[in-house]
Scaffold this motif. Structure first.
Motif, PDB file in Angstrom:
ATOM      1  N   PRO A 126       0.810  -1.219   0.000  1.00 25.52           N
ATOM      2  CA  PRO A 126       0.000   0.000   0.000  1.00 25.52           C
ATOM      3  C   PRO A 126       0.848   1.276   0.000  1.00 25.52           C
ATOM      4  CG  PRO A 126      -0.690  -1.449   1.772  1.00 25.52           C
ATOM      5  CD  PRO A 126       0.524  -2.046   1.186  1.00 25.52           C
ATOM      6  N   ALA A 127       2.001   1.240   0.711  1.00 29.49           N
ATOM      7  CA  ALA A 127       2.867   2.426   0.735  1.00 29.49           C
ATOM      8  C   ALA A 127       3.396   2.708  -0.670  1.00 29.49           C
ATOM      9  CB  ALA A 127       4.025   2.207   1.709  1.00 29.49           C
ATOM     10  N   VAL A 128       3.809   1.647  -1.367  1.00 30.06           N
ATOM     11  CA  VAL A 128       4.294   1.814  -2.747  1.00 30.06           C
ATOM     12  C   VAL A 128       3.151   2.308  -3.633  1.00 30.06           C
ATOM     13  CG1 VAL A 128       5.266   0.591  -4.739  1.00 30.06           C
ATOM     14  CG2 VAL A 128       6.125   0.100  -2.453  1.00 30.06           C
ATOM     15  N   GLY A 129       1.948   1.767  -3.393  1.00 28.87           N
ATOM     16  CA  GLY A 129       0.770   2.212  -4.151  1.00 28.87           C
ATOM     17  C   GLY A 129       0.530   3.708  -4.004  1.00 28.87           C
ATOM     18  N   LEU A 130       0.687   4.208  -2.781  1.00 28.01           N
ATOM     19  CA  LEU A 130       0.515   5.649  -2.540  1.00 28.01           C
ATOM     20  C   LEU A 130       1.549   6.443  -3.335  1.00 28.01           C
ATOM     21  CD1 LEU A 130       0.026   5.737   1.354  1.00 28.01           C
ATOM     22  CD2 LEU A 130      -1.720   6.234  -0.333  1.00 28.01           C
ATOM     23  N   LEU A 131       2.785   5.934  -3.363  1.00 26.44           N
ATOM     24  CA  LEU A 131       3.870   6.654  -4.053  1.00 26.44           C
ATOM     25  C   LEU A 131       3.723   6.586  -5.573  1.00 26.44           C
ATOM     26  CD1 LEU A 131       6.791   5.531  -1.751  1.00 26.44           C
ATOM     27  CD2 LEU A 131       5.932   7.846  -2.007  1.00 26.44           C
ATOM     28  N   VAL A 134      -6.413  11.147  -4.550  1.00 27.12           N
ATOM     29  CA  VAL A 134      -7.795  11.536  -4.276  1.00 27.12           C
ATOM     30  C   VAL A 134      -8.001  12.978  -4.731  1.00 27.12           C
ATOM     31  CG1 VAL A 134      -9.330  12.125  -2.363  1.00 27.12           C
ATOM     32  CG2 VAL A 134      -8.109   9.968  -2.344  1.00 27.12           C
ATOM     33  N   ASP A 135      -9.084  13.204  -5.463  1.00 31.16           N
ATOM     34  CA  ASP A 135      -9.400  14.563  -5.887  1.00 31.16           C
ATOM     35  C   ASP A 135     -10.187  15.241  -4.761  1.00 31.16           C
ATOM     36  OD1 ASP A 135     -10.074  16.880  -7.101  1.00 31.16           O
ATOM     37  OD2 ASP A 135     -11.411  15.980  -8.605  1.00 31.16           O
ATOM     38  N   VAL A 172      11.112   4.641  -6.587  1.00 31.51           N
ATOM     39  CA  VAL A 172      10.747   4.112  -5.256  1.00 31.51           C
ATOM     40  C   VAL A 172      11.709   2.984  -4.862  1.00 31.51           C
ATOM     41  CG1 VAL A 172       8.962   2.941  -3.907  1.00 31.51           C
ATOM     42  CG2 VAL A 172       8.313   4.752  -5.501  1.00 31.51           C
ATOM     43  N   ALA A 173      11.968   2.058  -5.805  1.00 35.77           N
ATOM     44  CA  ALA A 173      12.825   0.903  -5.509  1.00 35.77           C
ATOM     45  C   ALA A 173      14.235   1.369  -5.125  1.00 35.77           C
ATOM     46  CB  ALA A 173      12.877  -0.030  -6.717  1.00 35.77           C
ATOM     47  N   LEU A 202       2.719  10.574   2.833  1.00 38.43           N
ATOM     48  CA  LEU A 202       2.249   9.458   3.649  1.00 38.43           C
ATOM     49  C   LEU A 202       3.001   8.158   3.322  1.00 38.43           C
ATOM     50  CD1 LEU A 202       0.013   9.267   5.768  1.00 38.43           C
ATOM     51  CD2 LEU A 202      -1.484   8.401   3.986  1.00 38.43           C
ATOM     52  N   GLY A 203       3.261   7.924   2.032  1.00 39.39           N
ATOM     53  CA  GLY A 203       3.956   6.702   1.596  1.00 39.39           C
ATOM     54  C   GLY A 203       5.322   6.548   2.266  1.00 39.39           C
TER      55      GLY A 203
END
Lengths: 502, 152
Positions: free
Chosen positions: A218-223, A229-230, B80-81, A389-390
């Motif tokens: 999830p952290a990678v997803g945020l990044l 989110v609009d 990121v990586a 946050l990420g």
């Protein structure tokens, strides 16, 4: 009477200052985590487990109960205001919740969601308190062969039901089983899958695996911008509306029952409970605008997804068999604190386990109070920049995992599991069977060996009790589920093609 | 890349991985090998089945994208990586708090976050909270802070 006596003994502990503080903190963090799209209760608990090391077990479990309950409600905030479910369990909340917000009734929608969530959680916690102890007493009669089949049933159910492709579900379970085998075999002293690494001799700590699989992706997803989110659409305004609470009572009764039932079945989660409850309500609803902003269409899924929470813990606490990922993470947290889930838990650590069940009930009330007082603040959580946050989640998980054994090896291992978890998500391979297998694999192997030891190597012993036979039948039925599903889908396709062909 | 092709490559990699583990498991003695051999053997069979499914889908669907998570920017993933690996290496050499104070704003800004002031304030606040919890409250012996150590 035992139940009442144990509840009575646990009450003073639960209402102590540190446990209350942990519950308030946990509930607040849980609502905030649930409100953030892309983050879930599983992730929130996995990240915060290392923070609980220095706490007493009940304080830690109180915080976990707060996160779990809070996150289920928190998921409804973006679902209502932005049409984005904060957690998978918030999917059905979008249908009527977002429509209410669009009609300028966001405040009423959040009120209905909060009240329904609190009621669902409370009903679920009461069921946990009433059902778990008798079930634990029954589970004490289980022999090694029964435990072997129970572990197999738990793993197979999740592997088959959680994925559209059973091969991927089982593959995930095999990965978890291999992770569970790493280290020295306690019965023979053989090193298994250690590859001459000293750090692997004592096995892989479950916290390392959990944070890797559930916090890093999830952290990678945020990044990567997958949860952007609009917030320009964020609208919390709305006139104060009179809500007909009495009309929602039957909705809460029906939806709580659905949530409880779904919670008891392994592999099904809050999302399934919410969708079933929304569908069931649609069948009986008298509201002409159902699906277009009806209060009962919002109350049903929110009540059901919270009624599922404590119910999922019934098999986890009594049998040591977690039904889904979040229950597995909670079991992991209990193991960290020296509490071994299973029937013995109710005998050896009665005060702690009853205290935990009580915190599930109390946090449902706290959730209502905190949700009501901090409504505006929780809405503003959605404005947190994902790009900040990420990295914060990455830093927090790193220090948390390092703190487990003061080892950088564990940090690298966690990052490796994070990479695997991310790849599994991309390939639509579920991670829950892997986590369940890490917990259930050693239980299955130990029970299997004990059964053979008792029977003098006689395999027939594995099928000698009524419980074992019942579980074997259930496993066979479970394995047939994908075949039945496939045949039905083919029949449906043929029926659909017939009219167009003729 | 075509999703089915990507999955086929992953299935081949997973098969090879479990074949290696199967070979390793066969070398264990007595009862210790029953479970590892059974699990890795099953995993080989399952990954072959997965590979076969992907091959069939590839032949039938050709360039079909299939269903799955939304696509993402590979360049961002690479950033990121690299940041995560450098961060983990940095913890061992520079210390946890120094590395965190560098990584947090650097990663967010390199990915497009433009409010420097907020990034720095959030980083300092976050590091202070972590210091309070892990150093003062939990007394976790984190790797030595090189830069802070020089300051004193």
């Amino acid at each position: 009477m035992d139940i009442l006596a144990n509840i009575w003994a646990a009450l003073p502990l639960v209402f102590s200052f540190d446990v209350m503080l942990a519950m308030v903190l946990g509930t607040t963090v849980g609502i905030a985590v649930g409100a953030l799209p892309g983050l879930s209760a599983t992730m929130g608990i996995a990240v915060l487990i290392p923070l609980t090391f220095a706490m007493s077990p009940l304080v830690a479990l109180g915080m976990i109960a707060g996160i779990y309950n809070g996150a289920m409600y928190g998921g409804s905030i973006p679902a209502i205001l932005l049409r984005i479910p904060g957690t998978p369990a918030g999917i059905a909340t979008v249908f009527d919740g977002y429509e209410m917000a669009r009609q300028g009734r966001a405040r009423a929608a959040l009120d209905i969601s909060l009240t329904s969530s609190a009621i669902g959680s409370a009903v679920s916690a009461i069921a946990l308190l009433l059902v778990a102890p008798p079930l634990a007493a029954v589970a004490l009669k289980f022999g090694p062969a029964d435990y072997f089949w129970l572990a197999m049933f738990g793993m197979m159910t999740v592997a088959v039901l959680i994925s559209d492709n059973p091969a991927k579900g089982f593959l995930s379970a095999c990965f978890g089983l291999v992770i569970g085998l790493v280290g020295i075999d306690s019965m023979t002293g053989t090193e298994r899958f250690t590859f001459d690494q000293l750090n692997l001799l004592s096995g892989i700590n479950i916290i390392v695996l959990l944070t890797g699989l559930y916090a890093i992706p999830p952290a990678v997803g945020l990044l990567l911008g997958q949860s952007d989110v609009d917030t320009s659409r964020l609208n919390f305004k709305g006139v104060k509306e009179r809500i007909d609470w009495a009309s929602l009572v039957p909705v809460w009764i029906r939806s709580s029952a659905i949530g409880l039932f779904i919670g008891l079945i392994p592999a099904l989660g809050g999302n399934v409970a919410a969708i079933l409850a929304w569908n069931e309500q649609r069948r009986v609803s008298k509201s002409p605008n159902y699906g277009k902003g009806a209060p009962d269409g919002l109350a049903a899924p929110e009540c059901a997804n919270n009624a599922d929470t404590a119910a999922t813990l019934i098999p986890a606490l009594t049998l040591g068999v977690p039904g889904n990922a979040v229950a597995a993470v909670i079991l992991g947290a209990m193991l960290v604190h020296g509490l071994k889930p299973g029937p013995e838990l109710f005998r050896d650590n009665a005060t702690t386990v009853y205290g935990f069940m009580l915190t599930m009930l109390i946090t449902s009330g706290l959730m209502y109070v905190i949700g009501k007082l901090g409504a505006r603040a929780f809405v503003n959580v959605l404005r947190l920049p994902p790009l900040l946050l990420g990295p914060m989640i990455l830093a927090l998980t790193t220090v948390g995992v390092y703190a487990v054994q003061n080892s950088m090896f564990d940090v690298w291992l966690m990052l490796g599991f994070g990479l695997i978890g991310f790849a599994m998500e991309r390939m639509s391979i579920p991670t829950a069977p892997a986590v369940l297998a890490v917990i259930l694999g050693p239980m299955a192997e130990a029970s299997f060996r004990r059964a053979l030891l008792i029977s003098g190597g006689e395999y027939g012993y594995l099928f000698s009790s009524a419980i074992s036979i019942t579980l074997v039948v259930l496993i066979v039925l479970m394995l047939l589920t994908p075949v039945v599903r496939h045949i039905r889908a083919r029949q449906r396709r043929t029926q659909e093609e017939l009219p167009s062909g003729s | 890349m075509n999703r089915n092709l990507l999955e086929l490559l992953a299935a081949i990699f997973v098969t090879a991985f479990f074949v290696y583990l199967f070979g390793e498991a066969r070398g264990y003695a007595g009862q210790s090998k029953v479970m590892p051999v059974a699990v890795t053997g099953l995993a080989v069979a399952l990954s072959l089945a997965w590979g076969a499914q992907c091959s069939v889908a590839l032949v039938k669907g050709g360039g079909a994208a299939g269903t799955g998570p939304a696509p993402f920017d590979l360049r961002r993933l690479a950033i990121v990586a690299v940041a995560v690996v450098v961060y983990a290496l940095g913890i061992g050499t520079l210390g946890y708090f120094t590395s965190t104070i560098i990584m947090l704003p650097a990663l967010s800004i390199s990915l497009g976050y433009r409010n420097w002031l907020v990034a720095i304030l959030v980083t300092l606040g976050f590091a202070a909270v972590l210091y309070a919890v892990f150093r003062l409250l939990l007394s976790v012996p984190l790797p030595a802070e090189t830069l802070f150590g020089m300051v004193g």
